[in-house]
Design a protein around this motif. Structure first.
Motif, PDB file in Angstrom:
ATOM      1  N   LEU A 101       6.835  14.038   3.190  1.00 19.55           N
ATOM      2  CA  LEU A 101       5.526  13.562   2.706  1.00 19.55           C
ATOM      3  C   LEU A 101       4.706  12.951   3.859  1.00 19.55           C
ATOM      4  N   MET A 102       5.464  12.261   4.720  1.00 16.21           N
ATOM      5  CA  MET A 102       4.905  12.060   6.185  1.00 16.21           C
ATOM      6  C   MET A 102       4.452  13.144   6.741  1.00 16.21           C
ATOM      7  N   LYS A 103       5.127  14.188   6.855  1.00 15.67           N
ATOM      8  CA  LYS A 103       4.939  15.270   7.406  1.00 15.67           C
ATOM      9  C   LYS A 103       3.647  15.904   7.025  1.00 15.67           C
ATOM     10  N   ASN A 104       3.509  15.975   5.624  1.00 17.30           N
ATOM     11  CA  ASN A 104       2.395  16.397   5.059  1.00 17.30           C
ATOM     12  C   ASN A 104       1.100  15.648   5.334  1.00 17.30           C
ATOM     13  N   LEU A 105       1.378  14.449   5.709  1.00 16.96           N
ATOM     14  CA  LEU A 105       0.242  13.458   6.028  1.00 16.96           C
ATOM     15  C   LEU A 105      -0.335  13.825   7.378  1.00 16.96           C
ATOM     16  N   ASN A 106       0.350  14.395   8.381  1.00 22.21           N
ATOM     17  CA  ASN A 106       0.072  14.603   9.745  1.00 22.21           C
ATOM     18  C   ASN A 106       0.302  13.498  10.784  1.00 22.21           C
ATOM     19  N   THR A 107       1.212  12.571  10.161  1.00 21.10           N
ATOM     20  CA  THR A 107       1.814  11.506  10.986  1.00 21.10           C
ATOM     21  C   THR A 107       2.264  11.704  12.016  1.00 21.10           C
ATOM     22  N   ASP A 108       2.310  10.660  13.202  1.00 24.40           N
ATOM     23  CA  ASP A 108       3.275  10.833  14.213  1.00 24.40           C
ATOM     24  C   ASP A 108       4.385   9.967  14.386  1.00 24.40           C
ATOM     25  N   ALA A 109       4.296   8.691  13.458  1.00 23.77           N
ATOM     26  CA  ALA A 109       5.280   7.945  13.483  1.00 23.77           C
ATOM     27  C   ALA A 109       5.769   7.239  12.389  1.00 23.77           C
ATOM     28  N   PHE A 110       6.907   6.586  12.257  1.00 25.87           N
ATOM     29  CA  PHE A 110       7.229   6.084  10.854  1.00 25.87           C
ATOM     30  C   PHE A 110       7.820   4.674  11.142  1.00 25.87           C
ATOM     31  N   ARG A 111       7.537   3.508  10.634  1.00 23.86           N
ATOM     32  CA  ARG A 111       8.207   2.240  10.663  1.00 23.86           C
ATOM     33  C   ARG A 111       9.071   2.002   9.670  1.00 23.86           C
ATOM     34  N   LEU A 475      10.798   8.019 -10.665  1.00 22.80           N
ATOM     35  CA  LEU A 475      10.550   7.462  -9.533  1.00 22.80           C
ATOM     36  C   LEU A 475       9.692   8.710  -8.693  1.00 22.80           C
ATOM     37  N   THR A 476       9.189   9.665  -9.370  1.00 21.22           N
ATOM     38  CA  THR A 476       8.585  10.756  -9.049  1.00 21.22           C
ATOM     39  C   THR A 476       7.315  10.213  -7.912  1.00 21.22           C
ATOM     40  N   ARG A 477       7.042  10.874  -6.917  1.00 17.39           N
ATOM     41  CA  ARG A 477       6.146  10.497  -6.091  1.00 17.39           C
ATOM     42  C   ARG A 477       4.836  11.401  -6.357  1.00 17.39           C
ATOM     43  N   HIS A 478       3.696  10.895  -6.315  1.00 19.54           N
ATOM     44  CA  HIS A 478       2.402  11.481  -6.690  1.00 19.54           C
ATOM     45  C   HIS A 478       1.377  11.326  -5.441  1.00 19.54           C
ATOM     46  N   GLU A 479       0.676  12.189  -4.876  1.00 18.73           N
ATOM     47  CA  GLU A 479      -0.171  11.947  -3.802  1.00 18.73           C
ATOM     48  C   GLU A 479      -1.260  11.304  -4.333  1.00 18.73           C
ATOM     49  N   LYS A 480      -1.890  10.212  -3.705  1.00 17.39           N
ATOM     50  CA  LYS A 480      -3.146   9.443  -3.965  1.00 17.39           C
ATOM     51  C   LYS A 480      -4.221  10.135  -3.264  1.00 17.39           C
ATOM     52  N   GLU A 481      -5.591   9.832  -3.752  1.00 23.57           N
ATOM     53  CA  GLU A 481      -6.635  10.018  -2.939  1.00 23.57           C
ATOM     54  C   GLU A 481      -6.685   9.683  -1.752  1.00 23.57           C
ATOM     55  N   SER A 482      -6.043   8.412  -1.499  1.00 28.39           N
ATOM     56  CA  SER A 482      -5.894   7.825  -0.080  1.00 28.39           C
ATOM     57  C   SER A 482      -4.978   8.761   0.771  1.00 28.39           C
ATOM     58  N   ALA A 483      -4.014   9.241   0.352  1.00 26.13           N
ATOM     59  CA  ALA A 483      -3.107  10.104   1.043  1.00 26.13           C
ATOM     60  C   ALA A 483      -4.089  11.255   1.438  1.00 26.13           C
ATOM     61  N   LYS A 484      -4.861  11.934   0.672  1.00 24.18           N
ATOM     62  CA  LYS A 484      -5.506  13.051   0.902  1.00 24.18           C
ATOM     63  C   LYS A 484      -6.607  12.625   2.133  1.00 24.18           C
ATOM     64  N   TYR A 485      -6.967  11.653   1.900  1.00 21.95           N
ATOM     65  CA  TYR A 485      -8.111  11.346   3.029  1.00 21.95           C
ATOM     66  C   TYR A 485      -7.398  11.013   4.224  1.00 21.95           C
ATOM     67  N   TYR A 486      -6.377  10.438   4.498  1.00 20.58           N
ATOM     68  CA  TYR A 486      -5.476  10.104   5.748  1.00 20.58           C
ATOM     69  C   TYR A 486      -5.121  11.448   6.321  1.00 20.58           C
ATOM     70  N   LYS A 487      -4.497  12.351   5.419  1.00 17.27           N
ATOM     71  CA  LYS A 487      -4.332  13.600   5.907  1.00 17.27           C
ATOM     72  C   LYS A 487      -5.364  14.535   6.711  1.00 17.27           C
ATOM     73  N   GLY A 488      -6.408  14.456   5.969  1.00 18.53           N
ATOM     74  CA  GLY A 488      -7.536  14.966   6.425  1.00 18.53           C
ATOM     75  C   GLY A 488      -8.145  14.318   7.779  1.00 18.53           C
ATOM     76  N   PHE A 489      -8.071  12.893   7.759  1.00 19.42           N
ATOM     77  CA  PHE A 489      -8.341  12.265   8.890  1.00 19.42           C
ATOM     78  C   PHE A 489      -7.750  12.732  10.337  1.00 19.42           C
ATOM     79  N   LEU A 490      -6.235  12.886  10.080  1.00 20.42           N
ATOM     80  CA  LEU A 490      -5.099  13.107  10.959  1.00 20.42           C
ATOM     81  C   LEU A 490      -5.100  14.674  11.191  1.00 20.42           C
ATOM     82  N   SER A 491      -6.006  15.394  10.696  1.00 18.16           N
ATOM     83  CA  SER A 491      -5.902  17.036  10.747  1.00 18.16           C
ATOM     84  C   SER A 491      -6.850  17.496  11.859  1.00 18.16           C
ATOM     85  N   GLU A 492      -7.714  16.559  12.291  1.00 13.25           N
ATOM     86  CA  GLU A 492      -8.507  16.886  13.367  1.00 13.25           C
ATOM     87  C   GLU A 492      -7.983  16.139  14.797  1.00 13.25           C
ATOM     88  N   GLY A 493      -8.111  17.018  15.830  1.00 14.26           N
ATOM     89  CA  GLY A 493      -7.728  16.500  17.167  1.00 14.26           C
ATOM     90  C   GLY A 493      -6.454  16.665  17.489  1.00 14.26           C
TER      91      GLY A 493
END
Length: 504
Positions: A101-111, A475-493
């Motif tokens: 899920l983190m990788k799908n978001l295009n994130t760099d780090a996890f705390r 405990l199924t995980r479902h992607e929220k609209e905020s996750a879609k936004y963050y993924k798109g935000f991180l997809s550029e650059g």
């Protein structure tokens, strides 16, 4: 995250980090017409955050011992919304799925955080080490690294082993300094210490449900022992050969304050005092080696004193400033404090208000929001830290929006979290303005949280995640609209992991 986070602090250690380039004039921001990763300095880190007790579950596996929160939520279930962390969101068994899920978001780090009692079931090494617990964190961190995600590790995030609470009162005793500084991890697992205030112990005049405690003393004593624990841990870390190249710091959880009445000079003057009691309490101490003078003048003999040796260890004892920001308040000068009932908030000689003298709210608060939304406060706070503390490196370790959906809670409504999306947009913009206009040296940003999770006294009713957890369906995980936004935000650059540098 939770509403109770405000007065607390913590310590974070980072083994490997790519620092955003800066010149003598401050961070270098590329030109852009759209807010995205590409708008931020090269090498800026974006991530998500969780904490062990709030997500792991598996409390009876790996020989894990009970933590304070295990016992507290069983002993006083109503104070945890009749919930507990026995299963939480089962991150212990599902971490590989969640890393995707983190990788799908295009994130760099996890705390993440390390559950103290999963490593030392009885709180200290000499009473036994759980090799299975150590192996779990090795496996988790290896999996993160295999997927190109940098781990930021919290050593302590509220879940002190219950054995140490029973033995000597936990952070109410200076015995904790020895036990805490005795924690050692191999260099690849990092270290981070996160807030430990005496929030479960208070005077009955503060909360009739409190069983025992001295509110005017114990918060200061707990914090004092935590700061000395931090200093000892930092000293050990900086002597550690395997830890070279790592960084260590404290995560502070302040609000920003605006004057309750702009025509009242006392309200304006109270802001610095409010910030001293909320953030300077720990940031002054780890920067300059002692508590803010305002605190010493007001609290007097109830504020413990550091020895000269302790002051020397505390001074400059962080490599960066960690910041957890959620909301802001109006600062209303307290005209008539009741000195017969001392407590931390009253000692600051203010009351926190959500409306000012003209009855205007501090920011907005959507119907289901857990807290007021005031993104300007983040920029103001970052600028304040830059100006007061000589422009240190800052990492935003938590920033997020809580939903209390109540009777409307469902997968359909939970994933349509447009208010969280707007919250993130506004705060990312405020952070960008602080970096690119105010030239604040911010190098990382973490959203709280990756997943909906156990939010302390609010249990599972308060949702902060980018992914919705269906507690009624495995405990199924479902992607929220905020996750879609963050993924798109991180997809550029350009992702930091693709940057070629000599030090890497």
């Amino acid at each position: 995250m939770s509403v109770i986070k405000f007065p607390f602090m913590g310590l974070l250690l980072i083994l490997t980090i790519i620092v955003s380039p800066a010149t003598a004039d401050g961070p270098v921001c590329p030109p852009s017409t759209k807010l995205s990763r590409a708008s931020f300095p090269e090498g800026f880190l974006f991530g998500t955050a969780t904490a062990a007790y709030q997500v792991e579950g598996a409390v009876n596996e790996t020989c894990r011992g009970p933590s304070l929160w295990d016992i507290y939520c069983k002993r006083y279930p109503a104070r945890c919304n009749n919930d507990n962390g026995d299963v939480a969101v089962d991150f212990f068994h599902r971490y590989k799925e969640d890393i995707q899920l983190m990788k799908n978001l295009n994130t760099d780090a996890f705390r993440l955080s390390i559950a103290w009692s999963r490593i030392f079931p009885h709180g200290r090494k000499e009473k036994g080490v759980s090799q299975a617990g150590v192996q779990f964190y090795h496996d988790l961190i290896d999996e993160l690294l295999r997927n190109g995600i940098i781990p930021f590790v919290t050593v302590f995030h509220w879940d002190i082993p219950q054995d140490l609470e029973d033995e000597y009162g936990g952070f109410l005793s200076d015995n904790i300094v020895f036990c805490f500084s005795g924690i050692r991890w191999k260099s690849e697992t990092l270290d981070h210490i996160q807030r430990a205030m005496g929030l479960l112990s208070c005077s009955t005049y503060v909360n009739p449900l409190c069983q025992e405690g001295r509110s005017g003393y114990e918060a200061y004593l707990v914090s004092h022992n935590l700061l000395n624990s931090h200093a000892e841990a930092v000293e050990a870390f900086r002597k550690c050969e395997k830890c070279k190249g790592g960084k260590i710091g404290i995560a502070h959880s302040p609000a920003w304050f605006e004057p309750h009445d702009f025509d009242d000079s006392q309200d304006g003057a109270s802001i610095d005092r409010a910030l001293d009691f909320m953030m300077g309490w720990h940031l002054d101490t780890t920067t300059f080696g002692d508590y803010p003078q305002k605190m010493k003048d007001i609290v007097g003999h109830r504020l413990p004193k550091f020895t000269n040796a302790q002051k020397a260890k505390l001074k400059d004892s962080t490599d960066f400033v960690g910041l957890n920001y959620y909301t802001s308040k109006f600062s209303n000068h307290l005209e008539k404090p009741d000195y017969s009932k001392p407590r931390w908030l009253q000692d600051s000689l203010i009351s926190w208000e959500t409306k000012n003298a003209q009855n205007y709210s501090i920011g907005s608060r959507p119907f289901t929001a857990a807290l007021e939304v005031y993104s300007k406060g983040l920029r103001n706070l970052l600028k304040y830290i830059k100006d007061k503390y000589a422009n240190p490196e800052i990492m935003i370790m938590e920033n997020g929006y809580g939903d209390v959906l109540g009777d409307t809670d469902s997968v359909k409504n939970g994933i349509a979290d447009y208010n969280r999306k707007y919250y993130l947009q506004r705060h990312l913009l405020s952070m960008h303005e602080a970096i690119c206009i105010d030239k604040v040296n911010v190098t990382g940003y973490f959203i709280w949280s990756l997943l909906d999770n156990f939010e302390w006294q609010d249990g599972y009713k308060n949702r902060f995640g980018l992914y919705y957890i269906d507690f009624k369906n495995n405990l199924t995980r479902h992607e929220k609209e905020s996750a879609k936004y963050y993924k798109g935000f991180l997809s550029e650059g350009t992702r930091p992991s693709t940057i070629k540098r000599d030090e890497l």
